[in-house]
Design a protein around this motif. Structure first.
Motif, mmCIF file in Angstrom:
data_model
loop_
_atom_site.group_PDB
_atom_site.id
_atom_site.type_symbol
_atom_site.label_atom_id
_atom_site.label_comp_id
_atom_site.label_asym_id
_atom_site.label_seq_id
_atom_site.Cartn_x
_atom_site.Cartn_y
_atom_site.Cartn_z
ATOM 1 N N HIS A 201 -13.333 10.567 1.317
ATOM 2 C CA HIS A 201 -12.692 9.998 1.492
ATOM 3 C C HIS A 201 -11.247 10.705 2.288
ATOM 4 O O HIS A 201 -10.655 10.649 1.103
ATOM 5 N N SER A 202 -11.314 11.460 3.141
ATOM 6 C CA SER A 202 -10.275 12.065 3.553
ATOM 7 C C SER A 202 -10.011 12.430 4.709
ATOM 8 O O SER A 202 -10.703 11.924 5.658
ATOM 9 N N PHE A 203 -8.686 13.009 5.184
ATOM 10 C CA PHE A 203 -8.712 13.550 6.854
ATOM 11 C C PHE A 203 -8.836 15.199 6.818
ATOM 12 O O PHE A 203 -9.265 15.897 5.887
ATOM 13 N N LEU A 204 -9.646 14.888 7.985
ATOM 14 C CA LEU A 204 -10.370 16.153 8.514
ATOM 15 C C LEU A 204 -9.127 17.065 8.853
ATOM 16 O O LEU A 204 -9.301 18.626 9.445
ATOM 17 N N CYS A 205 -8.506 16.447 9.756
ATOM 18 C CA CYS A 205 -6.565 17.507 10.043
ATOM 19 C C CYS A 205 -6.045 16.496 10.364
ATOM 20 O O CYS A 205 -6.042 15.212 10.296
ATOM 21 N N PRO A 206 -4.423 17.166 10.041
ATOM 22 C CA PRO A 206 -3.497 15.857 10.355
ATOM 23 C C PRO A 206 -3.199 15.702 12.049
ATOM 24 O O PRO A 206 -4.240 16.277 12.311
ATOM 25 N N PRO A 207 -2.679 14.566 12.357
ATOM 26 C CA PRO A 207 -2.396 13.696 13.241
ATOM 27 C C PRO A 207 -2.566 14.494 14.535
ATOM 28 O O PRO A 207 -1.411 15.858 13.586
ATOM 29 N N TYR A 208 -2.021 15.296 15.488
ATOM 30 C CA TYR A 208 -2.011 15.447 16.517
ATOM 31 C C TYR A 208 -1.842 14.758 17.936
ATOM 32 O O TYR A 208 -2.112 13.542 18.827
ATOM 33 N N LEU A 209 -0.462 15.046 18.936
ATOM 34 C CA LEU A 209 -0.538 14.211 20.135
ATOM 35 C C LEU A 209 -0.470 15.327 21.256
ATOM 36 O O LEU A 209 -1.255 15.802 21.307
ATOM 37 N N GLN A 210 -0.724 14.133 21.921
ATOM 38 C CA GLN A 210 -1.196 14.491 23.223
ATOM 39 C C GLN A 210 -0.927 13.449 24.570
ATOM 40 O O GLN A 210 -0.170 11.719 23.853
ATOM 41 N N ARG A 211 -0.485 14.265 25.225
ATOM 42 C CA ARG A 211 -0.439 13.158 26.475
ATOM 43 C C ARG A 211 1.467 12.187 26.878
ATOM 44 O O ARG A 211 0.900 11.321 26.750
ATOM 45 N N PRO A 212 2.369 12.512 26.030
ATOM 46 C CA PRO A 212 3.043 12.119 26.227
ATOM 47 C C PRO A 212 3.771 10.723 27.402
ATOM 48 O O PRO A 212 3.840 11.855 28.636
ATOM 49 N N THR A 213 4.476 9.815 27.712
ATOM 50 C CA THR A 213 5.161 9.447 28.844
ATOM 51 C C THR A 213 6.861 9.810 27.353
ATOM 52 O O THR A 213 7.204 9.597 27.162
ATOM 53 N N ASP A 214 7.623 8.320 28.770
ATOM 54 C CA ASP A 214 9.085 8.270 28.594
ATOM 55 C C ASP A 214 8.538 7.017 27.786
ATOM 56 O O ASP A 214 9.782 6.643 26.998
ATOM 57 N N LYS A 215 7.907 6.164 27.463
ATOM 58 C CA LYS A 215 7.802 5.361 27.149
ATOM 59 C C LYS A 215 6.719 4.729 25.617
ATOM 60 O O LYS A 215 5.894 4.076 25.096
ATOM 61 N N SER A 216 5.984 6.711 25.965
ATOM 62 C CA SER A 216 4.691 6.691 25.095
ATOM 63 C C SER A 216 4.075 7.876 24.372
ATOM 64 O O SER A 216 4.457 8.394 25.332
ATOM 65 N N GLU B 68 0.571 -0.852 0.067
ATOM 66 C CA GLU B 68 -0.257 0.065 -0.001
ATOM 67 C C GLU B 68 0.415 1.408 0.537
ATOM 68 O O GLU B 68 0.409 2.264 -0.698
ATOM 69 N N ALA B 69 2.140 1.013 0.779
ATOM 70 C CA ALA B 69 3.189 2.513 0.760
ATOM 71 C C ALA B 69 3.087 2.315 -0.356
ATOM 72 O O ALA B 69 3.749 3.429 -0.696
ATOM 73 N N ALA B 70 3.866 1.848 -1.288
ATOM 74 C CA ALA B 70 4.459 2.166 -2.543
ATOM 75 C C ALA B 70 3.129 2.502 -3.675
ATOM 76 O O ALA B 70 3.328 2.670 -4.744
ATOM 77 N N LEU B 71 2.182 2.699 -3.430
ATOM 78 C CA LEU B 71 1.425 2.969 -4.243
ATOM 79 C C LEU B 71 1.355 4.459 -4.756
ATOM 80 O O LEU B 71 1.718 5.651 -3.505
ATOM 81 N N PRO B 72 1.148 4.930 -5.799
ATOM 82 C CA PRO B 72 0.866 6.511 -6.008
ATOM 83 C C PRO B 72 0.013 7.116 -4.660
ATOM 84 O O PRO B 72 -1.514 6.854 -5.037
ATOM 85 N N GLU B 73 0.298 8.042 -4.793
ATOM 86 C CA GLU B 73 -0.427 9.204 -4.474
ATOM 87 C C GLU B 73 -0.993 10.485 -5.280
ATOM 88 O O GLU B 73 -0.773 10.380 -6.175
ATOM 89 N N LYS B 74 -2.481 10.679 -4.892
ATOM 90 C CA LYS B 74 -3.486 11.508 -5.535
ATOM 91 C C LYS B 74 -4.509 11.966 -4.558
ATOM 92 O O LYS B 74 -4.411 11.545 -4.150
ATOM 93 N N LYS B 75 -4.656 13.172 -5.023
ATOM 94 C CA LYS B 75 -5.362 14.381 -4.491
ATOM 95 C C LYS B 75 -6.878 13.716 -4.470
ATOM 96 O O LYS B 75 -7.672 13.044 -5.362
ATOM 97 N N THR B 76 -7.822 13.966 -3.143
ATOM 98 C CA THR B 76 -9.159 13.871 -3.528
ATOM 99 C C THR B 76 -9.209 15.169 -3.035
ATOM 100 O O THR B 76 -9.611 16.003 -3.368
ATOM 101 N N ALA B 77 -10.633 14.638 -3.935
ATOM 102 C CA ALA B 77 -11.858 15.990 -3.976
ATOM 103 C C ALA B 77 -12.589 15.871 -3.084
ATOM 104 O O ALA B 77 -13.004 15.416 -1.994
ATOM 105 N N PRO B 78 -13.472 17.159 -2.916
ATOM 106 C CA PRO B 78 -13.661 16.809 -1.119
ATOM 107 C C PRO B 78 -14.951 17.000 -1.870
ATOM 108 O O PRO B 78 -15.482 16.569 -2.093
#
Ligand SMILES: [Fe+2]
Length: 409
Positions: free
Chosen positions: A49-64, A36-46
């Protein structure tokens, strides 16, 4: 520690799509993931199926690390992670009661078993669940984010530094602007309430918190969120907690600093007509006061080089409204008796640093400003085992106050 900010242009991210229709494959083999990762990327139309926001990081620990994101359609989602960009060899999803977490648009994956003080690269992937019948699940396409990185905290860090935002009040441009004033390394951003005016819907959370935060930092540095009084208002206020990781009141130890975060609730009395009988903040504050009395007995609190409290409504310098006075009554004596070193709040829209006042508070009270231009602030805190330094910047970058403390223990 990795300090590069992600690209400011998120349009590519939002439109990134890897094509796949691996029907019926509920579990992905590493081979399938690689294909899957090797498949070419293309743009989605509005509207697709799409991301509504990029990933955001929450509550880190030293191991997670907790990684969250959103999609427009229900998905099965996972994280791919590794120590180099080229080898995202770990695939992580979370499970509940034997079921892999899936068929949701809001994705929250805690990546465990990380090594302290280590930089990891990651991307997030979401495969649309096109149809979910009892015995036949049909997948749609899989979309993948760009690759981001984060660094886990050290196991016993010698220092910690963080940024504080408060009272942006539905002005999304303030978040990248204020964070952009900082030029120094930092571990996380703390959001100290009233990021919104009131809670209307999911789109508001995306547009006024998640998009500006990820534009500025949040795909690579965590933000940690507590609530202000404005976030208790509006028809979507009961859903807000789903979009961040963890409770609104909590403690956190990071190297030399013990942080206690309290949720101060509303500013008016519970019986006020505007709340229509469906708030119960007096009881909630009393419950937190009981909890706080246990916190101050813990070795983590007692031994910390610096004891810092952060909450939205300050218990002084905030008038004699019901909420602040309840905070003063329930929390103030505990802070005083157990000798906190520093207190941070917002709420008043008047920034300032209030030095200790005998008989009231024996610690500095720092209040961040906002939300209008010329009144917005970024608070920067940095501590090692001997000293804590706080600087408050106004939104034009000028320094408007500072606190320098030496550890008392
Ligand atoms: Fe407020």
């Amino acid at each position: 520690m990795h300090q590069d900010k992600p690209s400011l242009d998120r349009r590519d991210f939002l439109g990134t799509l890897t094509k796949a229709s691996l029907l019926g494959a509920i579990g992905l083999s590493p081979v399938a993931v690689a294909a899957e990762a090797a498949l070419p990327e293309k743009k989605t139309a509005p509207g697709t199926h799409s991301f509504l926001c990029p990933p955001y990081l929450q509550r880190p620990t030293d191991k997670s690390m907790c990684i969250m994101w959103m999609t427009g359609k229900p998905c099965y989602s996972w994280v791919e992670l590794g120590e180099t960009k080229e080898a995202l060899t770990r695939k992580i999803h979370n499970t509940t009661n034997g079921l892999v977490n899936a068929n949701t648009r809001l994705h929250r994956i805690r990546v465990e078993n990380l090594r302290p003080a280590t930089t990891y690269y990651y991307k997030v992937l979401s495969r649309e669940i096109a149809e979910f019948r009892p015995y036949k699940l049909t997948y749609g396409e899989t979309i993948a984010s760009e690759i981001f990185s984060f660094t886990t905290p050290a196991a016993k860090p010698k220092e910690v530094s963080w940024l504080v935002l408060n009272d942006t009040h539905d002005r999304p441009e303030s978040i990248p602007h204020l964070v952009g004033l900082n030029k120094d390394p930092y571990d996380f951003v703390f959001m100290n309430g009233d990021i919104f005016d009131y809670q209307e819907d999911e789109k508001q959370i995306i547009d006024h918190l998640l998009t500006p935060a990820t534009t500025a930092f949040a795909s690579e540095k965590p933000f940690i969120f507590t609530r202000g009084n404005h976030e208790t208002r509006g028809k979507f206020s009961r859903e807000l907690a789903d979009y961040v990781d963890g409770p609104y009141y909590f403690t956190m130890n990071w190297g030399p600093v013990h942080m206690t975060v309290l949720d101060t609730g509303e500013d008016k009395e519970d019986a006020h007509p505007v709340y229509a009988g469906i708030v119960d903040f007096d009881h909630y504050r009393e419950m937190q006061a009981q909890w706080l009395k246990e916190v101050v007995k813990t070795p983590e609190f007692r031994k910390a080089k610096f004891r810092v409290v952060m909450m939205h409504i300050p218990h002084y310098y905030s008038g004699d409204w019901h909420g602040p006075m309840e905070c003063r009554k329930h929390f103030g004596p505990v802070f005083e008796e157990h000798k906190i070193d520093l207190f941070l709040a917002g709420h008043t829209h008047t920034f300032g640093i209030h030095l200790p006042v005998p008989g009231q508070h024996s610690y500095p009270i720092v209040i961040g400003g906002g939300p209008r231009d010329g009144n917005r602030t970024l608070i920067k805190v940095k501590a090692d085992e001997k000293e804590l330094h706080l600087v408050m910047l106004k939104d034009d970058g000028t320094e408007v106050g500072k606190v320098d403390l030496k550890s008392k223990r």
